[in-house]
Structures are given as structure tokens and as C-alpha cells.
Write a protein that holds these residues in place. Structure first.
Motif, PDB file in Angstrom:
ATOM      1  N   VAL A 314       6.017  59.934  44.926  1.00 16.59           N
ATOM      2  CA  VAL A 314       7.423  59.757  45.274  1.00 16.59           C
ATOM      3  C   VAL A 314       8.063  61.125  45.409  1.00 16.59           C
ATOM      4  N   GLY A 315       9.016  61.253  46.328  1.00 19.49           N
ATOM      5  CA  GLY A 315       9.722  62.510  46.519  1.00 19.49           C
ATOM      6  C   GLY A 315      11.150  62.423  46.019  1.00 19.49           C
ATOM      7  N   ASP A 316      11.710  63.564  45.606  1.00 14.57           N
ATOM      8  CA  ASP A 316      13.108  63.566  45.186  1.00 14.57           C
ATOM      9  C   ASP A 316      13.898  64.565  46.024  1.00 14.57           C
ATOM     10  N   LEU A 321       7.441  66.710  45.662  1.00 16.06           N
ATOM     11  CA  LEU A 321       6.587  65.533  45.738  1.00 16.06           C
ATOM     12  C   LEU A 321       5.934  65.378  44.369  1.00 16.06           C
ATOM     13  N   ILE A 322       6.049  64.187  43.792  1.00 16.14           N
ATOM     14  CA  ILE A 322       5.618  63.956  42.419  1.00 16.14           C
ATOM     15  C   ILE A 322       4.533  62.889  42.399  1.00 16.14           C
ATOM     16  N   ALA A 323       3.460  63.145  41.647  1.00 18.73           N
ATOM     17  CA  ALA A 323       2.402  62.162  41.411  1.00 18.73           C
ATOM     18  C   ALA A 323       2.590  61.598  40.012  1.00 18.73           C
ATOM     19  N   LEU A 352      -2.168  63.818  51.544  1.00 18.87           N
ATOM     20  CA  LEU A 352      -0.768  63.408  51.541  1.00 18.87           C
ATOM     21  C   LEU A 352       0.013  64.188  52.585  1.00 18.87           C
ATOM     22  N   ILE A 353       0.678  63.463  53.501  1.00 18.05           N
ATOM     23  CA  ILE A 353       1.485  64.111  54.538  1.00 18.05           C
ATOM     24  C   ILE A 353       2.900  63.562  54.446  1.00 18.05           C
ATOM     25  N   PRO A 354       3.851  64.375  53.977  1.00 21.09           N
ATOM     26  CA  PRO A 354       5.240  63.914  53.895  1.00 21.09           C
ATOM     27  C   PRO A 354       5.921  63.979  55.257  1.00 21.09           C
ATOM     28  N   GLY A 355       6.921  63.133  55.442  1.00 18.89           N
ATOM     29  CA  GLY A 355       7.752  63.182  56.634  1.00 18.89           C
ATOM     30  C   GLY A 355       9.149  63.623  56.265  1.00 18.89           C
ATOM     31  N   GLY A 356      10.032  63.688  57.255  1.00 21.96           N
ATOM     32  CA  GLY A 356      11.399  64.071  56.964  1.00 21.96           C
ATOM     33  C   GLY A 356      12.200  64.320  58.213  1.00 21.96           C
ATOM     34  N   ASP A 357      13.473  64.640  57.999  1.00 25.09           N
ATOM     35  CA  ASP A 357      14.367  64.974  59.097  1.00 25.09           C
ATOM     36  C   ASP A 357      14.570  66.481  59.201  1.00 25.09           C
TER      37      ASP A 357
END
Length: 456
Positions: A314-316, A321-323, A352-357
Motif C-alpha cells: 500500500v502507498g501513502d 510504498l509499504i509492505a 512492483l510497479i507503482p502508477g500515479g499522476d
């Protein structure tokens, strides 16, 4: 880093549609619906859950953002079209390729005046509109989920709805708030969570509650506050996109079908941080297993569950990025990204590949007790959510020059394989979905759908 762990103590709306089928077809559809309500039929199997395609926002119950379809490295634009209003959630894809997307402007449905929202369905091969159903204006905030029979499940102002593949309403169940999380349980029911924290498990066939509703923010004390008003259904929705404090539940839950446990981000009133909460649907009830206060400045992503069900990512909004250990809520590691991720983290067996704006394309490798950056592309800025496919092929939207592009990249190395322009697209996109035949569907926040097909 210290993480605080808390253990728990003990109007049916008329839908107007433009006629789109001949009388014979409509009568046939009515016959199917009539039979589906009778026991013993196989026309609407109540044991059927999510099917092939891209049946939920991040593909599956664990929000993996991955598919076992082998992604094409040579795509061309098949079609694009506006939906008549903005979009906030990803487009889902049914087992036959039927597309579903919501918007906040239902006037795009012909013959439907007024400020309503709408659920649209389009055909994958041509982009032809299959149906447009006006719903409450807040339907734009609700994700969609599709079962194996192409029945779609979507929330709006104060209700959860089920609509079949022809656009005909199946049922509507009142809830408190707007369902912004929709998933399927292992026993083929529909798990919904509203932004105000009401959790329900609904019968997929009838919409009836299988268990009593569970309130993540606690039950109101009407004895102490007899005149306590019910909050407006849309209260706090504007804070959901950023995981702000006015939106207690801002994301789509991740569910482990084998255990019945599901994970949701919650910002309790007055708390300094948002929490990751584990609940369990079993034995005809919903109960909380643990709660961990860890999300600084609120949640940035939906939880993503690892394939073995042992880790939640989960990301904050502090850019981490937190496991998390899925069994007890303890932090395994926290990796600074330099930006706040958005959507859900695409997880292909620990890549793990995060996305975003904002931020840039990067991949991390989960090593168990720590994470390392596998590769990063600081030249590719993020304007959406990534998707990983079989064959080490991934997709992301990034601005190149003055245009947004769908970038195809090698997930092992991060190298660009190809890119294709999204004509006229500006801003950011809501998600990237992959069809059963390798089609890639991208929806812009401005409300334009782009469908790319594999080149032969």
C-alpha cells in the motif's frame, strides 16, 4: 519505524434507456431474465464469479494490475471516442469484451434530462455504444465489477446496482454512502464498501444482504444522540481521489478468496494517520482481525495482495510504498518513492510497479525484509496506472512531447518497446485495462476511451 497496531475489541430508481434492440430480441432477453429467477436453471448460474477480461478496476480480487494474457508488443489504435463526461475510475472489460465505464454527466444518455450520472457500455471491436443507463450523479466515483455472465455491478448515490449485459436492471440495494469498492467473494457474492465505511456482502443474484452490514467507523449511538442526522450519501467524495481525511474509505479493497480476509484503507475521524485494516468474511459475519496506523497524510493507493496472500502492499501520501505482513499488520519494509503513487501497485510475483499522476516509471523488487529498485525510467513521467502482462510486457501512459502516449515496455529491463499516441488526450488517465485478445484500453480523465489492438 514504529507502526501502531490495534486489535479489535469485541427508491427503486427508474432507469431510462434508448431502445437499441428489436422487439424479438427484447422479448428474448425478458425470457432469459424470467428464467434466471427460477431454481435449477443454468442460464444465470449464481455460483459464477468474475470471468475473463478485466473484471474489476485492477483486474482481480488482489488488485494485482496484472494478467496472464500475453501482451502484444506491437499495438495500433483501433478506435477512440468520448463518453460525454469526465471519468474517474478505470474501464472494466467483460468476458466477451464488453466495456463498462461511468461518468458524472448522464445527459449524454439520449432522452434523459437533468444532472445525473451514467453507466456506459461499448463493444470492443467497433466502439459502438451498447447502452447508456442514467444513475445518480455520484456514480462517477464508483468502480465497476463484471461477472462471467457480463452482469455489471456499480454503486451510485445511496445504492448498489446490478445491470445485465443488455443494460436491463437486475436489482438495486440501498446502502449508506456511495460504494467505491466492489469485489467478488469466494462464494460468488458481491463485497461492497462505501466511502463512509459501510461494508456489505450482497447476493449476486438478488442483491439481498448475506450478513449484517459492518460499519468501519463504528455504529452511531442513537440513544446518546437521538437527533443525529444521516450524512449525505456523497459526503467526502471529493477527498477520495487523494485519500484525504474527509473520505474515510478512499480505495478498492483487496481480497484473499481462500481465507475470506480482505484489506481496506480507513481514515478514522480525528486520527493523525490513515490505517490499513484487515477484515474477514466468514461464518455468516464480518469481523475485524487487525488495524495498523501507518499511512502518513492518508492512503495513496488501494491495497495490493501478493499472489501467496502473505504480503499487502500500500502507498501513502508521504511518498512511500509499504509492505505489510498480511497476517498481523506489521510493517516488513517501507520504500520512499519520491512521489505519491495512485491507483494500485501492479505486482507480478514481487516485481512492483507503482502508477500515479506524477512521478516516473520505476520497478521495485520485494526481497522479503527489504525492497530494492530493479530499474527506473526518470524520462517517462506517469499519467496513469500500469498493467503487466505475460511475456514480460507492460503498459503505461506517459507524456512524450506535447501528447500522451501509451508506452509499451519490457518489465524485466524497463526499456521502451514501442509507443503510440492517444490523439487529443490531455491531463491524466484513470487506468489501463487488458482484454482477453490482448487489446489495451485506456480511459482519460477528460472522458475519452482509447482502444489499441495487437497488430498481426
Amino acid at each position: 519505524m514504529r507502526t501502531s497496531i490495534r486489535r479489535p475489541a469485541h427508491d427503486l430508481r427508474t432507469i431510462v434507456r434508448r431502445p437499441a434492440f428489436r422487439a424479438a430480441a427484447a422479448l428474448g432477453a425478458v425470457g432469459v431474465l424470467t428464467l434466471s429467477g427460477c431454481g435449477g436453471t443454468t442460464l444465470d448460474d449464481i455460483t459464477v464469479g468474475p470471468g475473463h477480461g478485466w473484471p474489476s478496476s485492477f483486474h482481480d480480487g488482489r488488485n494485482s494490475g496484472t494478467t496472464d494474457v500475453t501482451g502484444s508488443r506491437h499495438l495500433s489504435l483501433s478506435w477512440s471516442r468520448p463518453i460525454g463526461g469526465p471519468a474517474l475510475t478505470p474501464t472494466t472489460i467483460g468476458p466477451d469484451g464488453q466495456l463498462f465505464v461511468t461518468t458524472g454527466i448522464g445527459t449524454a444518455c439520449i432522452g434523459t434530462p437533468g444532472a445525473t450520472g451514467a453507466l456506459f457500455s461499448f463493444q470492443m471491436p467497433t466502439g459502438r455504444k451498447r447502452f447508456c443507463n442514467p444513475l445518480g450523479v455520484d456514480v462517477i466515483h464508483s468502480v465497476t465489477a463484471v461477472d462471467e455472465l457480463a452482469n455489471v455491478y456499480v454503486g451510485d448515490d445511496g445504492a448498489m446496482n446490478s445491470i445485465n449485459a443488455l443494460g436491463q436492471p437486475r436489482w438495486r440495494t440501498p446502502v449508506a454512502g456511495v460504494p467505491i469498492s466492489v469485489q467478488f467473494t469466494a462464494d460468488s457474492h458481491v463485497l461492497t464498501i462505501t466511502q463512509s465505511g459501510q461494508v456489505d456482502v450482497l447476493n449476486r443474484q438478488t442483491g439481498d444482504r448475506e450478513v449484517p452490514s459492518y460499519q468501519l467507523l463504528g455504529e452511531p449511538d442513537f440513544l446518546a444522540h437521538p437527533n443525529l442526522p444521516r450524512p449525505a450519501d456523497g459526503e467526502g467524495l471529493d477527498d477520495c481521489e487523494s485519500g484525504g481525511p474527509q473520505c474515510p474509505v478512499a480505495n478498492v479493497s483487496a481480497i484473499a478468496p481462500s481465507s475470506g480476509r480482505f484489506y481496506v484503507t480507513v481514515w478514522q475521524r480525528g486520527s493523525a494517520k490513515a490505517s490499513l485494516v484487515a477484515l474477514r468474511y466468514a461464518d455468516k459475519r464480518i469481523q475485524q482481525d487487525w488495524s495498523a496506523d501507518m499511512l502518513v497524510d492518508g492512503s495513496a493507493t488501494s491495497p495490493t495482495l501478493s499472489p501467496d496472500g502473505k504480503t499487502v502492499y500500500v502507498g501513502d501520501n508521504s511518498g512511500r510504498l509499504i509492505a505489510v505482513d498480511a497476517d498481523n499488520g506489521r510493517t516488513k519494509w517501507a520504500q520512499p518513492l519520491g512521489f505519491s503513487p495512485r491507483g494500485a501497485v501492479s505486482d507480478d510475483d514481487g516485481l512492483l510497479i507503482p502508477g500515479g499522476d506524477d512521478g516516473h516509471l520505476m520497478a521495485l523488487r520485494d526481497n522479503g525484509a527489504s525492497a530494492e529498485i530493479a530499474w527506473q525510467r526518470k524520462d517517462l513521467q506517469l499519467r496513469g496506472r500500469p498493467a503487466q502482462t505475460a511475456g514480460e510486457t507492460g503498459y503505461i501512459v506517459s507524456p512524450i512531447g506535447d501528447a500522451l502516449n501509451l508506452v509499451t515496455f519490457d518489465t524485466h529491463t524497463g526499456k521502451t518497446v514501442a509507443s503510440a499516441v492517444l490523439p487529443g488526450a490531455q491531463g491524466a488517465t484513470t487506468g489501463t485495462s487488458v482484454g482477453e485478445k490482448g487489446q489495451v484500453v485506456v480511459t482519460s480523465r477528460a472522458g475519452e476511451i482509447y482502444v489499441f489492438k495487437p497488430e498481426k
